[in-house]
Design a protein around this motif. Structure first.
Motif, PDB file in Angstrom:
ATOM      1  N   THR A  56       3.408   3.048   7.265  1.00  0.00           N
ATOM      2  CA  THR A  56       2.355   2.654   6.337  1.00  0.00           C
ATOM      3  C   THR A  56       1.029   3.249   6.730  1.00  0.00           C
ATOM      4  O   THR A  56       0.752   3.479   7.900  1.00  0.00           O
ATOM      5  CB  THR A  56       2.227   1.120   6.271  1.00  0.00           C
ATOM      6  N   SER A  57       0.196   3.457   5.741  1.00  0.00           N
ATOM      7  CA  SER A  57      -1.012   4.259   5.932  1.00  0.00           C
ATOM      8  C   SER A  57      -2.090   3.557   6.721  1.00  0.00           C
ATOM      9  O   SER A  57      -3.038   4.187   7.128  1.00  0.00           O
ATOM     10  CB  SER A  57      -1.569   4.682   4.575  1.00  0.00           C
ATOM     11  N   GLY A 112       0.811  -1.210   0.000  1.00  0.00           N
ATOM     12  CA  GLY A 112       0.000   0.000   0.000  1.00  0.00           C
ATOM     13  C   GLY A 112       0.843   1.258   0.000  1.00  0.00           C
ATOM     14  O   GLY A 112       2.025   1.247  -0.355  1.00  0.00           O
ATOM     15  N   THR A 113       0.231   2.332   0.413  1.00  0.00           N
ATOM     16  CA  THR A 113       0.918   3.626   0.460  1.00  0.00           C
ATOM     17  C   THR A 113       1.933   3.633   1.599  1.00  0.00           C
ATOM     18  O   THR A 113       1.616   3.228   2.712  1.00  0.00           O
ATOM     19  CB  THR A 113      -0.104   4.749   0.686  1.00  0.00           C
ATOM     20  N   VAL A 114       3.127   4.076   1.282  1.00  0.00           N
ATOM     21  CA  VAL A 114       4.168   4.100   2.307  1.00  0.00           C
ATOM     22  C   VAL A 114       4.819   5.474   2.381  1.00  0.00           C
ATOM     23  O   VAL A 114       4.861   6.210   1.398  1.00  0.00           O
ATOM     24  CB  VAL A 114       5.278   3.052   2.048  1.00  0.00           C
ATOM     25  N   LYS A 145      13.372  11.977   3.718  1.00  0.00           N
ATOM     26  CA  LYS A 145      12.084  11.306   3.752  1.00  0.00           C
ATOM     27  C   LYS A 145      11.450  11.336   2.376  1.00  0.00           C
ATOM     28  O   LYS A 145      11.743  12.224   1.568  1.00  0.00           O
ATOM     29  CB  LYS A 145      11.159  11.991   4.754  1.00  0.00           C
ATOM     30  N   TYR A 146      10.585  10.363   2.141  1.00  0.00           N
ATOM     31  CA  TYR A 146       9.781  10.361   0.922  1.00  0.00           C
ATOM     32  C   TYR A 146       8.329  10.156   1.324  1.00  0.00           C
ATOM     33  O   TYR A 146       7.993   9.160   1.986  1.00  0.00           O
ATOM     34  CB  TYR A 146      10.208   9.247  -0.042  1.00  0.00           C
ATOM     35  N   PHE A 147       7.480  11.097   0.884  1.00  0.00           N
ATOM     36  CA  PHE A 147       6.041  10.942   1.097  1.00  0.00           C
ATOM     37  C   PHE A 147       5.336  10.728  -0.238  1.00  0.00           C
ATOM     38  O   PHE A 147       4.518   9.824  -0.377  1.00  0.00           O
ATOM     39  CB  PHE A 147       5.461  12.185   1.784  1.00  0.00           C
TER      40      PHE A 147
END
Lengths: 115, 112
Positions: free
Chosen positions: A95-96, A29-31, A49-51
């Motif tokens: 994780t979301s 999923g979204t991380v 960081k990476y969003f």
């Protein structure tokens, strides 16, 4: 459950050598992805960081990392290391679906830079 | 730059004793966390805390552990009856929202 793998446990480089530390995670999923650094005797500090957005992110002290979604990877790089980069480096994933916002850490990579 | 501060830096205790590890999170942060790192192993999540209650905890965080925010500034981790295997570095972290966590320098707990 998500997991994070850092394949290099110990890395020894000479000054001016290039660095790449591997990080792979398992989660579909979204991380949000992070690299933290821990200098000897100090606290964990955020390197970068990476969003979302540009998968190539630049952090402090000349570090950068590239998020490759298809490879579930977020490798850390620096073109030319210095003796002061000697530290332990931790990749971490948020994780979301986490109600409590916990970070899952990799095992860390201990980098020694020889002067 | 604001910092998360942890005290003491090193705590030595006898097996079976209670210990309280203290943390002062960054003042405007709302989320608080404890992690631990056993020597040579990964940093492991223990617990997260928001709005005066635990929001998530790991399997490690059993009945021997508790957290508290007693006075609006401190955030404590209590281990009721320490075991040898509780020896580790304990890190406190805080975050303003669901994103970047800032870590303290850690408390090294040695259980003898």
């Amino acid at each position: 459950a998500q997991s994070v793998s850092q394949h290099n446990h110990h890395v020894i480089l000479s000054e001016a050598a290039s660095l790449e530390l591997g990080c792979n995670y398992s989660y579909g999923g979204t991380v949000n992805l992070f690299w933290y650094v821990q200098y000897p005797g100090q606290h964990l500090q955020l390197l970068l960081k990476y969003f979302s957005g540009d998968p190539l992110v630049k952090g402090i002290k000349g570090f950068e990392a590239e998020f490759i979604k298809s490879k579930f990877s977020f490798n850390l790089r620096k073109p030319s290391v210095q003796w002061s980069d000697t530290a332990e480096y931790f990749c971490a994933v948020w994780t979301s679906n986490n109600a409590g916002n916990m970070l899952t850490f990799g095992g860390g990579t201990r980098l020694m830079v020889k002067p | 730059e604001p910092e998360v501060t942890q005290t003491p830096s090193h705590q030595v205790t006898q097996m079976g004793q209670e210990v309280i590890l203290r943390c002062v999170p960054i003042s405007n942060h709302l989320y608080f966390y404890w992690y631990r790192q056993i020597l040579g192993q990964k940093v492991e999540f223990l617990v997260s805390f928001y709005n005066n209650e635990i929001s998530e905890k790991s399997e490690i965080f059993d009945d021997q552990f508790s957290v508290e925010r007693p006075d609006g500034s401190n955030f404590t981790l209590k281990i009721r009856s320490t075991k040898l295997e509780d020896s580790a570095m304990y890190f406190c972290a805080s975050s303003e929202s669901k994103n970047i966590q800032y870590f303290g320098a850690g408390t090294r707990l040695s259980v003898l």
